[in-house]
Write an enzyme that holds these catalytic residues in place. Structure first.
Site, PDB file in Angstrom:
ATOM      1  N   ARG A 169       0.836  -1.214   0.000  1.00  0.00           N
ATOM      2  CA  ARG A 169       0.000   0.000   0.000  1.00  0.00           C
ATOM      3  C   ARG A 169       0.867   1.258   0.000  1.00  0.00           C
ATOM      4  O   ARG A 169       0.563   2.252   0.655  1.00  0.00           O
ATOM      5  CB  ARG A 169      -0.944   0.026   1.215  1.00  0.00           C
ATOM      6  CG  ARG A 169      -1.987  -1.066   1.241  1.00  0.00           C
ATOM      7  CD  ARG A 169      -2.954  -0.937   0.060  1.00  0.00           C
ATOM      8  NE  ARG A 169      -4.104  -1.810   0.253  1.00  0.00           N
ATOM      9  CZ  ARG A 169      -4.170  -3.077  -0.113  1.00  0.00           C
ATOM     10  NH1 ARG A 169      -3.122  -3.631  -0.710  1.00  0.00           N
ATOM     11  NH2 ARG A 169      -5.253  -3.789   0.099  1.00  0.00           N
ATOM     12  N   SER A 241     -10.533  -0.453   3.265  1.00  0.00           N
ATOM     13  CA  SER A 241      -9.795  -0.653   4.515  1.00  0.00           C
ATOM     14  C   SER A 241      -9.353   0.704   5.040  1.00  0.00           C
ATOM     15  O   SER A 241      -8.700   1.461   4.318  1.00  0.00           O
ATOM     16  CB  SER A 241      -8.540  -1.490   4.277  1.00  0.00           C
ATOM     17  OG  SER A 241      -8.885  -2.771   3.838  1.00  0.00           O
ATOM     18  N   GLU A 337      -4.901   3.949   6.198  1.00  0.00           N
ATOM     19  CA  GLU A 337      -4.542   3.628   4.821  1.00  0.00           C
ATOM     20  C   GLU A 337      -4.911   4.770   3.870  1.00  0.00           C
ATOM     21  O   GLU A 337      -4.114   5.113   3.003  1.00  0.00           O
ATOM     22  CB  GLU A 337      -5.233   2.328   4.411  1.00  0.00           C
ATOM     23  CG  GLU A 337      -4.590   1.676   3.215  1.00  0.00           C
ATOM     24  CD  GLU A 337      -5.581   0.980   2.340  1.00  0.00           C
ATOM     25  OE1 GLU A 337      -6.267   1.671   1.564  1.00  0.00           O
ATOM     26  OE2 GLU A 337      -5.673  -0.253   2.422  1.00  0.00           O
TER      27      GLU A 337
HETATM   28  N1  EPU Z   1     -10.906 -10.472  10.426  1.00  0.00           N
HETATM   29  C1  EPU Z   1     -11.594 -10.548  11.611  1.00  0.00           C
HETATM   30  N2  EPU Z   1     -12.573  -9.626  11.856  1.00  0.00           N
HETATM   31  C2  EPU Z   1     -12.890  -8.648  10.965  1.00  0.00           C
HETATM   32  C3  EPU Z   1     -12.171  -8.566   9.764  1.00  0.00           C
HETATM   33  C4  EPU Z   1     -11.176  -9.494   9.495  1.00  0.00           C
HETATM   34  O1  EPU Z   1     -11.340 -11.419  12.438  1.00  0.00           O
HETATM   35  O2  EPU Z   1     -13.777  -7.866  11.247  1.00  0.00           O
HETATM   36  C5  EPU Z   1      -9.885 -11.490  10.114  1.00  0.00           C
HETATM   37  C6  EPU Z   1     -10.392 -12.379   8.984  1.00  0.00           C
HETATM   38  O3  EPU Z   1     -11.118 -13.466   9.477  1.00  0.00           O
HETATM   39  C7  EPU Z   1      -9.106 -12.823   8.344  1.00  0.00           C
HETATM   40  C8  EPU Z   1      -8.183 -11.659   8.566  1.00  0.00           C
HETATM   41  O4  EPU Z   1      -8.744 -10.858   9.587  1.00  0.00           O
HETATM   42  O5  EPU Z   1      -8.586 -13.942   8.992  1.00  0.00           O
HETATM   43  C9  EPU Z   1      -7.955 -10.859   7.306  1.00  0.00           C
HETATM   44  O6  EPU Z   1      -9.199 -10.373   6.795  1.00  0.00           O
HETATM   45  P1  EPU Z   1      -9.494 -10.275   5.233  1.00  0.00           P
HETATM   46  O7  EPU Z   1      -9.054 -11.500   4.551  1.00  0.00           O
HETATM   47  O8  EPU Z   1     -10.886  -9.809   5.055  1.00  0.00           O
HETATM   48  O9  EPU Z   1      -8.508  -9.188   4.677  1.00  0.00           O
HETATM   49  P2  EPU Z   1      -7.905  -7.888   5.338  1.00  0.00           P
HETATM   50  O10 EPU Z   1      -6.501  -8.156   5.734  1.00  0.00           O
HETATM   51  O11 EPU Z   1      -8.832  -7.389   6.371  1.00  0.00           O
HETATM   52  C10 EPU Z   1      -6.882  -6.985   3.111  1.00  0.00           C
HETATM   53  C11 EPU Z   1      -6.864  -5.694   2.347  1.00  0.00           C
HETATM   54  C12 EPU Z   1      -8.157  -5.503   1.568  1.00  0.00           C
HETATM   55  C13 EPU Z   1      -8.326  -6.671   0.618  1.00  0.00           C
HETATM   56  C14 EPU Z   1      -8.327  -7.974   1.433  1.00  0.00           C
HETATM   57  C15 EPU Z   1      -8.365  -9.195   0.563  1.00  0.00           C
HETATM   58  C16 EPU Z   1      -5.443  -4.194   3.601  1.00  0.00           C
HETATM   59  C17 EPU Z   1      -5.365  -3.013   4.512  1.00  0.00           C
HETATM   60  N3  EPU Z   1      -6.661  -4.588   3.257  1.00  0.00           N
HETATM   61  O12 EPU Z   1      -7.905  -6.876   4.095  1.00  0.00           O
HETATM   62  O13 EPU Z   1      -8.020  -4.316   0.807  1.00  0.00           O
HETATM   63  O14 EPU Z   1      -9.524  -6.563  -0.125  1.00  0.00           O
HETATM   64  O15 EPU Z   1      -7.107  -8.054   2.221  1.00  0.00           O
HETATM   65  O16 EPU Z   1      -7.145  -9.349  -0.076  1.00  0.00           O
HETATM   66  O17 EPU Z   1      -4.400  -4.726   3.213  1.00  0.00           O
HETATM   67  C18 EPU Z   1      -8.398  -1.975   0.841  1.00  0.00           C
HETATM   68  O18 EPU Z   1      -7.178  -1.838   0.830  1.00  0.00           O
HETATM   69  O19 EPU Z   1      -9.170  -0.975   0.851  1.00  0.00           O
HETATM   70  C19 EPU Z   1      -8.962  -3.315   0.890  1.00  0.00           C
HETATM   71  C20 EPU Z   1     -10.280  -3.530   1.014  1.00  0.00           C
END
Ligand code: EPU
Length: 341
Positions: A169, A241, A337
């Site tokens: 990012r 995010s 972010e």
């Molecule tokens: N999780 C929770 N509770 C929540 C949200 C997430 O426990 O409320 C846990 C999920 O169960 C999972 C982990 O956290 O084990 C990661 O969650 P998720 O796979 O949804 O992805 P993320 O790390 O929260 C990142 C990106 C997203 C992207 C997704 C999928 C960043 C800051 N965000 O989110 O990007 O869509 O991975 O690849 O890196 C964005 O940048 O705007 C964005 C949406």
């Protein structure tokens, strides 16, 4: 002031930022021709103003009622297949093109490579700024080159991936050295020999029943996952995010795991650990909660939402409360972010 520039003053920006913050721009220019930027740079009064380059406004939090700057709203349109290499087809889109529209267009040309990033809000010009990514893919993976206008020199030039200094990012455009640069177009190298990128477990699962998934089928699976988890900015104000996933030392991670064995973490090549910010926020009990008109999305704690009429200051207050709680409990300060204006 150049009479041929369609400049406006005191322009409402609500429709131009997906958080729907009701801010106004002191000066505003819809950029439809790169030559307009050269005219701005050549005008001493305009060139002296602070600038805000605006794409789809989907990675932005405007914290004040007035943006005391010249807002350059990128409206450069057009996309094309521009060449080939032994391994790839080169496609170029101008900065104002809608990102998802561009991904759909590449798929319609029979080209894979961008499908994991389907449905990300925003524009093509904004995509390299924070090196957008989702489901195991990032813009830098298929990046070939981009063109910038440089306000420091008043000239246009091409930059390759190394010059863009892509990180998680992150890119040179988010740092002081990149502040004078405005992205005009981006060229992607889409592989001739495409294979699906199914590193992200939930995506792999979604296409499990398909013997040899096509880019279109992967895109459809990504779109379905996103629709399930993330709010549509057309319906609920948000900027995706709100925080980056923080990186901590292996020792710090081990200490946390002793108390929270279900902590979500991913080892990084350098030995550090990336934590899931959504998990941390969720464990602090913030999911679905709100502070005034700013809220935490009930299906994904990493996404802050405008529940209607929230100001930038209200979103910031919620963000700070979350940062404080996460820091107190887990000893790590989350970093926003979106670009804060
Ligand atoms: N999780 C929770 N509770 C929540 C949200 C997430 O426990 O409320 C846990 C999920 O169960 C999972 C982990 O956290 O084990 C990661 O969650 P998720 O796979 O949804 O992805 P993320 O790390 O929260 C990142 C990106 C997203 C992207 C997704 C999928 C960043 C800051 N965000 O989110 O990007 O869509 O991975 O690849 O890196 C964005 O940048 O705007 C964005 C949406």
């Amino acid at each position: 002031m150049p009479a041929d520039l369609p400049l406006s003053s005191d322009v409402p920006l609500d429709a131009f930022n997906t958080f729907r913050i009701p801010a106004r721009a002191r000066r505003y220019l819809r950029v439809t021709d790169p030559a307009q930027l050269a005219r701005v740079a050549a005008d001493p009064q305009l060139a002296a103003l602070p600038r805000l380059v605006l794409g789809g406004g989907s990675n932005l939090l405007i914290a004040h009622d007035e943006v005391d700057a010249l807002v350059l709203h990128m409206g450069l349109a057009g996309k094309d297949i521009v060449g080939e290499t032994p391994d790839a087809i080169l496609v170029r889109a101008r900065a104002g093109e809608n990102w998802h529209g561009f991904v759909e267009w590449t798929l319609a040309q029979g080209l894979g490579g961008l499908e994991n990033m389907a449905l990300i809000p925003g524009t093509v010009g904004a995509s390299p700024i924070q090196n957008i990514g989702a489901y195991g893919a990032e813009v830098k993976d298929c990046f070939h080159a981009l063109t910038v206008f440089d306000f420091a020199t008043g000239t246009t030039r091409t930059m390759d991936a190394a010059a863009c200094r892509f990180g998680y990012r992150d890119s040179v455009f988010k740092h002081a050295e990149g502040r004078a640069l405005v992205v005009l177009d981006v060229t992607f190298a889409l592989p001739r020999a495409w294979t699906p990128n199914l590193r992200y477990a939930e995506l792999a699962q979604a296409v499990q029943g398909i013997a040899a998934p096509t880019p279109r089928q992967v895109a459809d699976a990504v779109i379905a996952i996103r629709r399930r988890k993330l709010p549509d900015p057309a319906e609920i104000g948000n900027a995706g995010s709100f925080f980056k996933n923080p990186v901590v030392s292996r020792d710090h991670c081990a200490t946390l795991l002793a108390t929270w064995p279900d902590l979500v973490h991913h080892a990084q090549p350098d030995g550090s650990e990336k934590l899931a910010a959504g998990w941390l926020i969720d464990r602090c009990g913030w999911k679905g909660k709100h502070l005034g008109r700013a809220g935490v999305y009930p299906k994904q704690a990493l996404v802050l939402v405008n529940n209607g009429g929230a100001t930038g200051a209200e979103i910031m207050a919620l963000a700070r409360a979350i940062q404080d709680d996460v820091e107190a409990r887990f000893g790590v300060r989350l970093e926003p972010e979106p670009v804060l204006v």
